[in-house]
Design a protein around this motif. Structure first.
Motif, short mmCIF file in Angstrom:
data_model
loop_
_atom_site.label_atom_id
_atom_site.label_comp_id
_atom_site.label_asym_id
_atom_site.label_seq_id
_atom_site.Cartn_x
_atom_site.Cartn_y
_atom_site.Cartn_z
N ALA A 1 0.84 -1.20 0.00
CA ALA A 1 0.00 0.00 0.00
C ALA A 1 0.87 1.25 0.00
O ALA A 1 0.57 2.23 -0.69
CB ALA A 1 -0.94 0.01 1.21
N ILE A 2 1.96 1.20 0.74
CA ILE A 2 2.89 2.34 0.76
C ILE A 2 3.55 2.51 -0.60
O ILE A 2 3.65 3.63 -1.12
CB ILE A 2 3.95 2.16 1.87
N ARG A 3 3.97 1.40 -1.23
CA ARG A 3 4.57 1.48 -2.56
C ARG A 3 3.55 2.00 -3.59
O ARG A 3 3.88 2.82 -4.44
CB ARG A 3 5.13 0.13 -2.99
N TRP A 4 2.30 1.52 -3.49
CA TRP A 4 1.24 1.95 -4.40
C TRP A 4 1.03 3.46 -4.28
O TRP A 4 0.93 4.17 -5.30
CB TRP A 4 -0.05 1.20 -4.05
N ALA A 5 0.94 3.97 -3.07
CA ALA A 5 0.71 5.40 -2.85
C ALA A 5 1.92 6.22 -3.30
O ALA A 5 1.76 7.28 -3.91
CB ALA A 5 0.40 5.66 -1.38
N THR A 6 3.11 5.75 -3.02
CA THR A 6 4.32 6.46 -3.44
C THR A 6 4.40 6.53 -4.96
O THR A 6 4.74 7.58 -5.52
CB THR A 6 5.58 5.79 -2.86
N ASP A 7 4.07 5.44 -5.63
CA ASP A 7 4.03 5.44 -7.10
C ASP A 7 3.02 6.46 -7.62
O ASP A 7 3.28 7.17 -8.59
CB ASP A 7 3.68 4.05 -7.64
N ALA A 8 1.85 6.53 -6.99
CA ALA A 8 0.80 7.46 -7.42
C ALA A 8 1.23 8.91 -7.24
O ALA A 8 0.94 9.75 -8.09
CB ALA A 8 -0.49 7.19 -6.66
N VAL A 9 1.94 9.21 -6.17
CA VAL A 9 2.44 10.57 -5.95
C VAL A 9 3.53 10.88 -6.97
O VAL A 9 3.54 11.95 -7.58
CB VAL A 9 2.98 10.73 -4.50
N GLU A 10 4.42 9.94 -7.18
CA GLU A 10 5.57 10.15 -8.07
C GLU A 10 5.16 10.22 -9.54
O GLU A 10 5.58 11.11 -10.27
CB GLU A 10 6.57 9.01 -7.87
N LYS A 11 4.34 9.30 -9.99
CA LYS A 11 4.05 9.17 -11.42
C LYS A 11 2.77 9.85 -11.86
O LYS A 11 2.64 10.24 -13.01
CB LYS A 11 3.99 7.69 -11.80
N ASP B 1 1.12 12.37 -9.90
CA ASP B 1 0.93 13.64 -9.21
C ASP B 1 -0.33 13.65 -8.35
O ASP B 1 -1.03 14.65 -8.22
CB ASP B 1 0.91 14.80 -10.22
N ALA B 2 -0.66 12.49 -7.76
CA ALA B 2 -1.84 12.37 -6.90
C ALA B 2 -1.56 13.04 -5.55
O ALA B 2 -0.42 13.09 -5.11
CB ALA B 2 -2.19 10.90 -6.69
N SER B 3 -2.60 13.52 -4.92
CA SER B 3 -2.42 14.14 -3.61
C SER B 3 -2.45 13.08 -2.51
O SER B 3 -3.15 12.07 -2.63
CB SER B 3 -3.51 15.18 -3.35
N VAL B 4 -1.71 13.33 -1.46
CA VAL B 4 -1.68 12.42 -0.33
C VAL B 4 -3.05 12.33 0.31
O VAL B 4 -3.49 11.25 0.73
CB VAL B 4 -0.60 12.85 0.71
#
Length: 159
Positions: free
Chosen positions: A115-125, A127-130
């Motif tokens: 879940a942490i990797r999924w969220a980090t990918d979404a922020v990085e690739k 530009d999703a908000s936390v």
């Protein structure tokens, strides 16, 4: 919450385990709640040695650990893992109870590592908000930000 659905035969279901996608963890039941899916899982029985003396430990009991996992079917997923506890029966050994560890999540974790990797990918690739991602995971943005910061430092250290 609806009643959990589990396999009637009492054996592991390879298709359900493949859907969960966590090596070494078997899905035992799934329930739909107002907050999303609740997936129950546990590791198979096996032998474990005491980390202090090396003698085979005896299964003591299981403790339920609740983790937030990647979203599925349009909502958050909580993974309830029955974590095995082992007991060392050697009288002079300083270790009494040993807790099973799994790569799914670290000690005292709220989120699974994926879940942490999924969220980090979404922020990085993407530009999703936390804040939006934390809503999808069913956790506070502070909890998610802590995980993303840790994963981000790990990724930067790899470069």
């Amino acid at each position: 919450m609806s009643n959990p659905t589990s396999c009637e035969c009492g054996r592991w279901c390879g298709r359900a385990d493949a859907l969960l996608g966590v090596p070494g963890v078997h899905m035992t039941a799934v329930a739909q709640a107002a907050t999303g899916l609740i997936v129950h899982g546990q590791t198979a029985q096996g032998l474990t040695g005491c980390p202090a003396c090396g003698v085979a430990a005896v299964g003591h009991r299981r403790r339920r650990v609740r983790l937030h996992d990647i979203p599925c079917c349009g909502g958050p997923v909580r993974l309830v893992r029955a974590k095995r506890l082992w007991q060392c029966r050697v009288g002079l050994c300083p270790t009494t109870v040993v807790s099973e560890q799994h790569s799914l999540a670290g000690k005292r974790a709220i989120l699974t590592n994926r879940a942490i990797r999924w969220a980090t990918d979404a922020v990085e690739k993407c530009d999703a908000s936390v804040s939006a991602l934390s809503h999808q995971l069913g956790v506070s943005w502070r909890v998610l930000l802590k995980g993303i910061e840790t994963e981000g430092r790990r990724r930067v250290g790899r470069l």
